[in-house]
Structure formats: structure tokens, C-alpha cells
Write a protein that holds these residues in place. Structure first.
Motif, mmCIF file in Angstrom:
data_model
loop_
_atom_site.group_PDB
_atom_site.id
_atom_site.type_symbol
_atom_site.label_atom_id
_atom_site.label_comp_id
_atom_site.label_asym_id
_atom_site.label_seq_id
_atom_site.Cartn_x
_atom_site.Cartn_y
_atom_site.Cartn_z
ATOM 1 N N ARG A 9 0.848 12.666 5.916
ATOM 2 C CA ARG A 9 0.020 11.571 5.400
ATOM 3 C C ARG A 9 0.842 10.643 4.509
ATOM 4 O O ARG A 9 0.678 9.429 4.557
ATOM 5 C CB ARG A 9 -1.184 12.111 4.630
ATOM 6 N N GLN A 10 1.761 11.209 3.702
ATOM 7 C CA GLN A 10 2.611 10.382 2.872
ATOM 8 C C GLN A 10 3.411 9.402 3.723
ATOM 9 O O GLN A 10 3.526 8.225 3.400
ATOM 10 C CB GLN A 10 3.540 11.276 2.045
ATOM 11 N N PHE A 11 3.928 9.867 4.829
ATOM 12 C CA PHE A 11 4.661 8.979 5.740
ATOM 13 C C PHE A 11 3.725 8.002 6.447
ATOM 14 O O PHE A 11 4.092 6.842 6.665
ATOM 15 C CB PHE A 11 5.464 9.795 6.760
ATOM 16 N N GLU A 12 2.533 8.454 6.805
ATOM 17 C CA GLU A 12 1.582 7.557 7.471
ATOM 18 C C GLU A 12 1.259 6.355 6.589
ATOM 19 O O GLU A 12 1.205 5.214 7.070
ATOM 20 C CB GLU A 12 0.291 8.314 7.808
ATOM 21 N N VAL A 13 1.027 6.587 5.313
ATOM 22 C CA VAL A 13 0.673 5.495 4.400
ATOM 23 C C VAL A 13 1.896 4.658 4.052
ATOM 24 O O VAL A 13 1.894 3.426 4.183
ATOM 25 C CB VAL A 13 0.017 6.050 3.115
ATOM 26 N N ASN A 14 2.952 5.320 3.579
ATOM 27 C CA ASN A 14 4.077 4.599 2.976
ATOM 28 C C ASN A 14 5.053 3.997 3.978
ATOM 29 O O ASN A 14 5.752 3.038 3.643
ATOM 30 C CB ASN A 14 4.846 5.528 2.038
ATOM 31 N N VAL A 15 5.107 4.552 5.181
ATOM 32 C CA VAL A 15 6.090 4.060 6.165
ATOM 33 C C VAL A 15 5.411 3.497 7.419
ATOM 34 O O VAL A 15 5.567 2.321 7.752
ATOM 35 C CB VAL A 15 7.088 5.175 6.576
ATOM 36 N N PHE A 16 4.653 4.337 8.104
ATOM 37 C CA PHE A 16 4.104 3.907 9.389
ATOM 38 C C PHE A 16 3.063 2.804 9.229
ATOM 39 O O PHE A 16 2.959 1.913 10.086
ATOM 40 C CB PHE A 16 3.530 5.103 10.142
ATOM 41 N N ALA A 57 0.835 -1.201 0.000
ATOM 42 C CA ALA A 57 0.000 0.000 0.000
ATOM 43 C C ALA A 57 0.871 1.254 0.000
ATOM 44 O O ALA A 57 1.827 1.367 0.772
ATOM 45 C CB ALA A 57 -0.922 0.001 1.219
ATOM 46 N N GLY A 58 0.547 2.192 -0.881
ATOM 47 C CA GLY A 58 1.316 3.427 -0.944
ATOM 48 C C GLY A 58 0.885 4.271 -2.126
ATOM 49 O O GLY A 58 0.158 3.818 -3.003
ATOM 50 N N TYR A 59 1.342 5.510 -2.139
ATOM 51 C CA TYR A 59 1.057 6.407 -3.257
ATOM 52 C C TYR A 59 2.163 7.443 -3.340
ATOM 53 O O TYR A 59 3.012 7.540 -2.448
ATOM 54 C CB TYR A 59 -0.310 7.076 -3.095
ATOM 55 N N THR A 73 9.839 8.923 2.045
ATOM 56 C CA THR A 73 9.200 7.726 2.609
ATOM 57 C C THR A 73 9.908 6.460 2.148
ATOM 58 O O THR A 73 10.054 5.513 2.924
ATOM 59 C CB THR A 73 7.718 7.645 2.220
ATOM 60 N N LYS A 74 10.327 6.443 0.898
ATOM 61 C CA LYS A 74 10.961 5.222 0.384
ATOM 62 C C LYS A 74 12.373 5.043 0.935
ATOM 63 O O LYS A 74 12.798 3.911 1.231
ATOM 64 C CB LYS A 74 10.952 5.224 -1.145
ATOM 65 N N PHE A 75 13.111 6.137 1.084
ATOM 66 C CA PHE A 75 14.415 6.040 1.750
ATOM 67 C C PHE A 75 14.215 5.532 3.177
ATOM 68 O O PHE A 75 14.978 4.705 3.678
ATOM 69 C CB PHE A 75 15.100 7.409 1.762
ATOM 70 N N ALA A 76 13.197 6.058 3.855
ATOM 71 C CA ALA A 76 12.915 5.624 5.231
ATOM 72 C C ALA A 76 12.534 4.151 5.272
ATOM 73 O O ALA A 76 12.987 3.406 6.157
ATOM 74 C CB ALA A 76 11.801 6.482 5.827
ATOM 75 N N GLY A 119 -0.318 8.483 -12.735
ATOM 76 C CA GLY A 119 -1.422 9.417 -12.884
ATOM 77 C C GLY A 119 -1.732 10.141 -11.584
ATOM 78 O O GLY A 119 -2.008 11.348 -11.581
ATOM 79 N N ILE A 120 -1.692 9.399 -10.468
ATOM 80 C CA ILE A 120 -1.945 10.007 -9.163
ATOM 81 C C ILE A 120 -0.841 11.007 -8.817
ATOM 82 O O ILE A 120 -1.114 12.113 -8.327
ATOM 83 C CB ILE A 120 -2.055 8.920 -8.082
ATOM 84 N N ALA A 121 0.413 10.637 -9.091
ATOM 85 C CA ALA A 121 1.534 11.544 -8.815
ATOM 86 C C ALA A 121 1.422 12.810 -9.655
ATOM 87 O O ALA A 121 1.661 13.924 -9.156
ATOM 88 C CB ALA A 121 2.852 10.830 -9.088
#
Length: 277
Positions: free
Chosen positions: A104-111, A86-88, A153-156, A189-191
């Protein structure tokens, strides 16, 4: 329902489309019991038709994530494979992106990924086996303009995965990072939509709109790899006796990661600025 303690069970997040959908189908074909989790369960009929169990889950909602994991454990008694997909991509200039959106980006992609790992690890430790696959990106190794929060987020996630691998190795648990390159999914498309909405006007507009247009271009689509390529890689990793710690796959991933490793910062900056002009 009687608990099945023999057949391996996989939980795949972000399974309503793209890499998650393809992965859930591929793992089911490989003989695993698969649970596909996503917020948009109305889009998951294809999984249901294929025999994949569908779970409504918001990875940023602790109650939702906990309930999803508890359902799998109640029905099958184990989770052997977790695929954190899950991520965006939230794109925009650092100056322009609201800090709440960055969070929110960190909440979805990392946390969200880290919390699910916490929920499945007790059972994996008890069995002294299991595999956690974290879907990163070549963007976890390289950087481009307007992607600061996504890249962050991806580096994290890469760092969290490396620490988790060291911590869980004594318990027989594998932690695998998959670094997709350009993939034909809804991601671009989302990005592009986020980038235009955030930085399509103002000081960064000219370059931001050019980058957004490149995300939407036919050339990008032609050069992108199918999500099934990533799904096949994940299936290979989770069925391997000793999987690699990282798999860079998909259009551009290996050469760009290698190039970034070789080039000094200023040379990389010049290359990327020319490519995104």
C-alpha cells in the motif's frame, strides 16, 4: 462550460492538508487555475473559499484518478502542471510491517503518482509543454531506521522522476523533484502512530518507541519548516522558464543530503544510530 485554452491549469494531489493545501493556495494566488484533489473533500472548504476547484480522488483507484483528470480536461481542456503530493509515511521494522501494508505504501507514494503522470502526459506532449512536480523527501536520499518502506518509495520516486525527465525532455516537458526536510504537517504524527502500532512491542520496541516519541516531540515541531516554504518552492519551479531538476528545501534537507553523500556507510550508520538511540 466553454473550454479555456489560455490560462494554465494545475492539478495538486493530497490537497486536503499540509504541503498540498499550501501549494494549491499558492498556485491559485500565482494566477493558475487550480484543482486540489484528495480523498477527504470534507476538509477542503478553505480551498473552495479561495477559489480552488475541489476534486474527490483516491490516487490508488484507477477509476477515481481517471475521472478526476477527465473532469479537469472537460472543464478547461488542459493540465499544464501536475503536483504529485499525495503520500504518507508507513513506519515500522522491516520484520514487523505486513507486506500488504508495504505494498500500500508503494501504491500511494509511487504507483499513484506514476499513474497520474500517465494520464496527463498525452495532453502535455500534444502541446509540447508542461511540468510534473513529484514531491519526494530528503528521505529519498538518506535512510533512517524503521522507515524502510517509506524510504523505498521515495528512492523509487526519485528514480522514476529521473527516467521520466529523460523521456519527456524532447517534448518540452519538465520533471521536477522536490525534497522536503522536516515540515510542520500531519506526516510526523501519522508516521509515529504507524511505528508504535507496528513495532511498539516486541524485539524492536525500545528504539521504535524512542523514534516515535521524537516524531511527536516539541523539538521536532520547533525545528520543522512551514509547508508554505515548500509551496513557494513549487510555485517558483512551475513558473520558471527552466526549473532545476531538484529542490532540497526545509529543515535539515540540504545539510543531511550533503552529509550522506560525504560519509561512508558505516560512518552514516553510526551517526544515525546515535541520533535515534
Amino acid at each position: 462550460m466553454p473550454v479555456d485554452t489560455h490560462q494554465h491549469v494545475a492539478l495538486v494531489t493530497g490537497a486536503s492538508s499540509g504541503i498540498g493545501l499550501a501549494t494549491a493556495l499558492r498556485l491559485q494566488q500565482a494566477g493558475l487555475v487550480v484543482y486540489g484533489a484528495a480523498r477527504r473533500v470534507d476538509r477542503m472548504q478553505q480551498l473552495t473559499d479561495a477559489g480552488v476547484h475541489v476534486v474527490a480522488m483516491d490516487v490508488t483507484d484507477d477509476a477515481s484518478a481517471t475521472a478526476g483528470v477527465e473532469r479537469v480536461l472537460a472543464e478547461h481542456g488542459r493540465i499544464d502542471v501536475l503536483v504529485n503530493n499525495a503520500g504518507y509515511g508507513s513506519y515500522g521494522a522491516v520484520e514487523d510491517v505486513p507486506i500488504d501494508e508495504a505494498r500500500r505504501q508503494f501504491e500511494v507514494n509511487v504507483f499513484g503518482a506514476a499513474r497520474l503522470a500517465q494520464l496527463v502526459l498525452p495532453g502535455m506532449r500534444a502541446r509540447r509543454s508542461g511540468t510534473i512536480v513529484n514531491i519526494s523527501s530528503m528521505g529519498g536520499r538518506i535512510t533512517t531506521p524503521f522507515g524502510a518502506w517509506y524510504h523505498g518509495t521515495k528512492f523509487a520516486l526519485e528514480a522514476v522522476s529521473d527516467c521520466l525527465r529523460l523521456e519527456t525532455a524532447p517534448f518540452g516537458i519538465d520533471v521536477v523533484v522536490v525534497e522536503p526536510g522536516g515540515i510542520r504537517t500531519e506526516w510526523s504524527g501519522i508516521a509515529a502512530e504507524h511505528l508504535r502500532a507496528t513495532s511498539g512491542r516486541g524485539a524492536y520496541a525500545e528504539r521504535a518507541n524512542a523514534v516515535a516519541t521524537s516524531f511527536d516531540s516539541e523539538t521536532m515541531a520547533r525545528r520543522s519548516s512551514p509547508p508554505e516554504l515548500i509551496a513557494a518552492t513549487i510555485a517558483r519551479a512551475v513558473t520558471a522558464r527552466r526549473p532545476r531538476t531538484r529542490y532540497a528545501v526545509g529543515f535539515g534537507a540540504k545539510p543531511l543530503i550533503a552529509l550522506r553523500r560525504l560519509l561512508p556507510d558505516r560512518a552514516w550508520d553510526a551517526l544515525i544510530l546515535r541520533a535515534t538511540a
